[in-house]
Design an enzyme around this catalytic site. Structure first.
Site, PDB file in Angstrom:
ATOM      1  N   LYS A   9       0.981  -1.250   0.120  1.00 27.42           N
ATOM      2  CA  LYS A   9       0.046  -0.063   0.022  1.00 27.42           C
ATOM      3  C   LYS A   9       0.729   1.210  -0.061  1.00 27.42           C
ATOM      4  O   LYS A   9       2.057   1.226   0.136  1.00 27.42           O
ATOM      5  CB  LYS A   9      -1.053   0.014   1.159  1.00 27.42           C
ATOM      6  CG  LYS A   9      -1.867  -1.130   1.278  1.00 27.42           C
ATOM      7  CD  LYS A   9      -2.768  -0.958   2.217  1.00 27.42           C
ATOM      8  CE  LYS A   9      -3.491  -2.581   2.954  1.00 27.42           C
ATOM      9  NZ  LYS A   9      -4.380  -2.272   4.120  1.00 27.42           N
ATOM     10  N   TYR A  49     -12.250  -2.049  -2.098  1.00 23.84           N
ATOM     11  CA  TYR A  49     -12.987  -2.031  -0.523  1.00 23.84           C
ATOM     12  C   TYR A  49     -14.443  -1.980  -0.466  1.00 23.84           C
ATOM     13  O   TYR A  49     -14.913  -1.553   0.602  1.00 23.84           O
ATOM     14  CB  TYR A  49     -12.410  -0.989   0.331  1.00 23.84           C
ATOM     15  CG  TYR A  49     -10.794  -1.108   0.572  1.00 23.84           C
ATOM     16  CD1 TYR A  49     -10.302  -2.396   1.130  1.00 23.84           C
ATOM     17  CD2 TYR A  49      -9.866  -0.187   0.246  1.00 23.84           C
ATOM     18  CE1 TYR A  49      -9.009  -2.478   1.555  1.00 23.84           C
ATOM     19  CE2 TYR A  49      -8.361  -0.483   0.377  1.00 23.84           C
ATOM     20  CZ  TYR A  49      -8.083  -1.782   1.190  1.00 23.84           C
ATOM     21  OH  TYR A  49      -6.836  -1.884   1.345  1.00 23.84           O
ATOM     22  N   PHE A  57     -14.886   3.947   8.735  1.00 22.13           N
ATOM     23  CA  PHE A  57     -13.409   4.129   8.402  1.00 22.13           C
ATOM     24  C   PHE A  57     -13.223   4.213   6.682  1.00 22.13           C
ATOM     25  O   PHE A  57     -12.065   4.345   6.043  1.00 22.13           O
ATOM     26  CB  PHE A  57     -12.157   3.384   9.023  1.00 22.13           C
ATOM     27  CG  PHE A  57     -12.482   1.694   8.714  1.00 22.13           C
ATOM     28  CD1 PHE A  57     -11.876   1.243   7.696  1.00 22.13           C
ATOM     29  CD2 PHE A  57     -13.221   1.049   9.628  1.00 22.13           C
ATOM     30  CE1 PHE A  57     -12.016  -0.065   7.463  1.00 22.13           C
ATOM     31  CE2 PHE A  57     -13.142  -0.167   9.363  1.00 22.13           C
ATOM     32  CZ  PHE A  57     -12.840  -1.002   8.369  1.00 22.13           C
ATOM     33  N   ARG A  85      -1.568 -14.962   3.748  1.00 21.66           N
ATOM     34  CA  ARG A  85      -2.168 -14.319   4.851  1.00 21.66           C
ATOM     35  C   ARG A  85      -1.216 -14.541   6.068  1.00 21.66           C
ATOM     36  O   ARG A  85      -1.043 -13.553   6.824  1.00 21.66           O
ATOM     37  CB  ARG A  85      -3.519 -14.596   5.180  1.00 21.66           C
ATOM     38  CG  ARG A  85      -4.430 -14.299   4.011  1.00 21.66           C
ATOM     39  CD  ARG A  85      -5.275 -12.777   3.897  1.00 21.66           C
ATOM     40  NE  ARG A  85      -5.989 -12.726   5.125  1.00 21.66           N
ATOM     41  CZ  ARG A  85      -6.644 -11.602   5.317  1.00 21.66           C
ATOM     42  NH1 ARG A  85      -6.504 -10.656   4.509  1.00 21.66           N
ATOM     43  NH2 ARG A  85      -7.560 -11.479   6.319  1.00 21.66           N
ATOM     44  N   THR A  91      -4.502  -8.178  10.766  1.00 27.40           N
ATOM     45  CA  THR A  91      -4.756  -7.024  10.090  1.00 27.40           C
ATOM     46  C   THR A  91      -4.334  -5.962  11.030  1.00 27.40           C
ATOM     47  O   THR A  91      -3.749  -4.790  10.508  1.00 27.40           O
ATOM     48  CB  THR A  91      -6.563  -6.883  10.022  1.00 27.40           C
ATOM     49  OG1 THR A  91      -7.054  -7.810   9.364  1.00 27.40           O
ATOM     50  CG2 THR A  91      -6.900  -5.289   9.570  1.00 27.40           C
ATOM     51  N   ARG A 102       3.328  -7.489   8.659  1.00 28.32           N
ATOM     52  CA  ARG A 102       2.881  -6.497   9.593  1.00 28.32           C
ATOM     53  C   ARG A 102       3.152  -6.471  11.119  1.00 28.32           C
ATOM     54  O   ARG A 102       3.465  -5.404  11.585  1.00 28.32           O
ATOM     55  CB  ARG A 102       0.988  -6.663   9.524  1.00 28.32           C
ATOM     56  CG  ARG A 102       0.629  -6.270   8.448  1.00 28.32           C
ATOM     57  CD  ARG A 102      -0.927  -6.568   8.200  1.00 28.32           C
ATOM     58  NE  ARG A 102      -1.688  -6.038   7.149  1.00 28.32           N
ATOM     59  CZ  ARG A 102      -2.632  -6.713   6.765  1.00 28.32           C
ATOM     60  NH1 ARG A 102      -3.537  -7.512   7.491  1.00 28.32           N
ATOM     61  NH2 ARG A 102      -3.230  -6.200   5.568  1.00 28.32           N
ATOM     62  N   ASN A 112      -1.291  -0.568   7.760  1.00 25.27           N
ATOM     63  CA  ASN A 112      -0.475  -1.568   7.760  1.00 25.27           C
ATOM     64  C   ASN A 112       0.052  -2.227   6.479  1.00 25.27           C
ATOM     65  O   ASN A 112       0.203  -3.393   6.607  1.00 25.27           O
ATOM     66  CB  ASN A 112      -1.675  -2.673   8.090  1.00 25.27           C
ATOM     67  CG  ASN A 112      -2.831  -2.789   7.559  1.00 25.27           C
ATOM     68  OD1 ASN A 112      -2.744  -2.367   6.321  1.00 25.27           O
ATOM     69  ND2 ASN A 112      -3.855  -3.531   7.911  1.00 25.27           N
ATOM     70  N   HIS A 115      -1.488  -5.614   1.434  1.00 27.01           N
ATOM     71  CA  HIS A 115      -2.991  -6.168   1.248  1.00 27.01           C
ATOM     72  C   HIS A 115      -2.835  -7.259   0.896  1.00 27.01           C
ATOM     73  O   HIS A 115      -1.775  -7.718   0.008  1.00 27.01           O
ATOM     74  CB  HIS A 115      -3.871  -5.243   0.381  1.00 27.01           C
ATOM     75  CG  HIS A 115      -5.038  -6.124  -0.076  1.00 27.01           C
ATOM     76  ND1 HIS A 115      -6.244  -6.138   0.658  1.00 27.01           N
ATOM     77  CD2 HIS A 115      -4.987  -6.716  -1.132  1.00 27.01           C
ATOM     78  CE1 HIS A 115      -6.977  -6.950  -0.040  1.00 27.01           C
ATOM     79  NE2 HIS A 115      -6.524  -7.446  -1.139  1.00 27.01           N
ATOM     80  N   GLU A 126      -9.669  -9.818  -7.332  1.00 26.36           N
ATOM     81  CA  GLU A 126      -8.805  -8.763  -7.288  1.00 26.36           C
ATOM     82  C   GLU A 126      -7.885  -8.839  -8.560  1.00 26.36           C
ATOM     83  O   GLU A 126      -7.461  -7.844  -8.938  1.00 26.36           O
ATOM     84  CB  GLU A 126      -8.333  -9.030  -5.878  1.00 26.36           C
ATOM     85  CG  GLU A 126      -9.057  -8.387  -4.829  1.00 26.36           C
ATOM     86  CD  GLU A 126      -8.839  -8.615  -3.370  1.00 26.36           C
ATOM     87  OE1 GLU A 126      -7.859  -9.119  -3.201  1.00 26.36           O
ATOM     88  OE2 GLU A 126      -9.440  -8.455  -2.580  1.00 26.36           O
TER      89      GLU A 126
HETATM   90  P1  IDP Z   1      -7.270  -7.274   5.779  1.00 24.12           P
HETATM   91  O1  IDP Z   1      -6.466  -6.197   4.982  1.00 24.12           O
HETATM   92  O2  IDP Z   1      -6.278  -7.936   6.906  1.00 24.12           O
HETATM   93  O3  IDP Z   1      -7.843  -8.451   4.881  1.00 24.12           O
HETATM   94  P2  IDP Z   1      -9.829  -6.251   6.327  1.00 24.12           P
HETATM   95  O4  IDP Z   1     -10.628  -6.319   7.622  1.00 24.12           O
HETATM   96  O5  IDP Z   1     -10.321  -6.558   4.998  1.00 24.12           O
HETATM   97  O6  IDP Z   1      -8.379  -6.590   6.542  1.00 24.12           O
HETATM   98  O7  IDP Z   1      -9.585  -4.322   6.212  1.00 24.12           O
HETATM   99  C1  IDP Z   1      -9.168  -3.765   4.999  1.00 24.12           C
HETATM  100  C2  IDP Z   1      -8.318  -2.737   5.479  1.00 24.12           C
HETATM  101  O8  IDP Z   1      -8.939  -1.816   5.902  1.00 24.12           O
HETATM  102  C3  IDP Z   1      -7.152  -2.993   6.548  1.00 24.12           C
HETATM  103  O9  IDP Z   1      -5.957  -3.704   5.872  1.00 24.12           O
HETATM  104  C4  IDP Z   1      -6.781  -1.581   7.158  1.00 24.12           C
HETATM  105  O10 IDP Z   1      -5.899  -1.048   6.260  1.00 24.12           O
HETATM  106  C5  IDP Z   1      -8.191  -0.949   7.238  1.00 24.12           C
HETATM  107  N1  IDP Z   1      -8.924  -1.033   8.294  1.00 24.12           N
HETATM  108  C6  IDP Z   1      -9.409  -2.125   8.870  1.00 24.12           C
HETATM  109  N2  IDP Z   1     -10.048  -1.898  10.246  1.00 24.12           N
HETATM  110  C7  IDP Z   1      -9.831  -0.578  10.394  1.00 24.12           C
HETATM  111  C8  IDP Z   1      -9.981   0.398  11.415  1.00 24.12           C
HETATM  112  O11 IDP Z   1     -10.619   0.070  12.467  1.00 24.12           O
HETATM  113  N3  IDP Z   1      -9.797   1.561  11.244  1.00 24.12           N
HETATM  114  C9  IDP Z   1      -9.029   2.259  10.181  1.00 24.12           C
HETATM  115  N4  IDP Z   1      -8.607   1.145   8.862  1.00 24.12           N
HETATM  116  C10 IDP Z   1      -9.129   0.043   9.165  1.00 24.12           C
END
Ligand code: IDP
Length: 135
Positions: A9, A49, A57, A85, A91, A102, A112, A115, A126
């Site tokens: 990212k 997304y 968020f 993963r 996450t 991460r 983080n 992706h 994707e």
């Molecule tokens: P993942 O990337 O581990 O699959 P997801 O739950 O699909 O996790 O969330 C997508 C992305 O959204 C995360 O990688 C993170 O950058 C962002 N994200 C997830 N939860 C939060 C939050 O509570 N606040 C801000 N950003 C978040």
């Protein structure tokens, strides 16, 4: 053979972590199929997304992913989705184990750095979205 979609990212690109992240996937044994630097625009970010559209968020997430270039990749290997993963980690970097990407390189869930597709179906969607027709 299974394939997955992985993306460094904008925060990871800005911090110069593309090489370190690519190295981890190579060292694990994945085969690199496709890679490119891309500027994600708002419509693509909203599609990518879409499952988070109702989350508080979401706006912040779209703004973040469009804030600079990202590095999109397709990696191949047995169990590619789950293995990627595991390599990426939880996450929220606070919960991610040391030794994961991460866990080693990030401090907050908003930044983080990487992706990875969460299922074989998401990976197919994707890969088509980011590399459509090129594979
Ligand atoms: P993942 O990337 O581990 O699959 P997801 O739950 O699909 O996790 O969330 C997508 C992305 O959204 C995360 O990688 C993170 O950058 C962002 N994200 C997830 N939860 C939060 C939050 O509570 N606040 C801000 N950003 C978040």
């Amino acid at each position: 053979m299974e394939r997955t979609f992985v993306m460094v990212k904008p925060d990871g690109v800005k911090r110069g972590l593309i090489g370190s992240i690519v190295a981890r996937f190579e060292h694990k044994g994945f085969k690199l199929i496709q890679a490119k630097l891309i500027e994600i625009d708002t419509p693509l970010a909203e599609r990518h997304y879409s499952e988070h559209a109702a989350k508080p968020f979401f706006g912040e997430l779209v703004e973040f992913i469009t804030s600079g270039p990202s590095f999109a990749m397709v990696w191949e290997g047995p169990g590619a989705v789950k293995n990627a993963r595991t390599l990426i980690g939880r996450t929220n970097p606070t919960d991610a184990d040391a030794g994961t990407i991460r866990g080693d390189y990030a401090l907050s869930v908003e930044s983080n750095i990487v992706h990875g597709s969460d299922s074989v179906e998401s990976a197919e969607r994707e890969i088509e979205m980011f590399f459509g027709g090129q594979l």
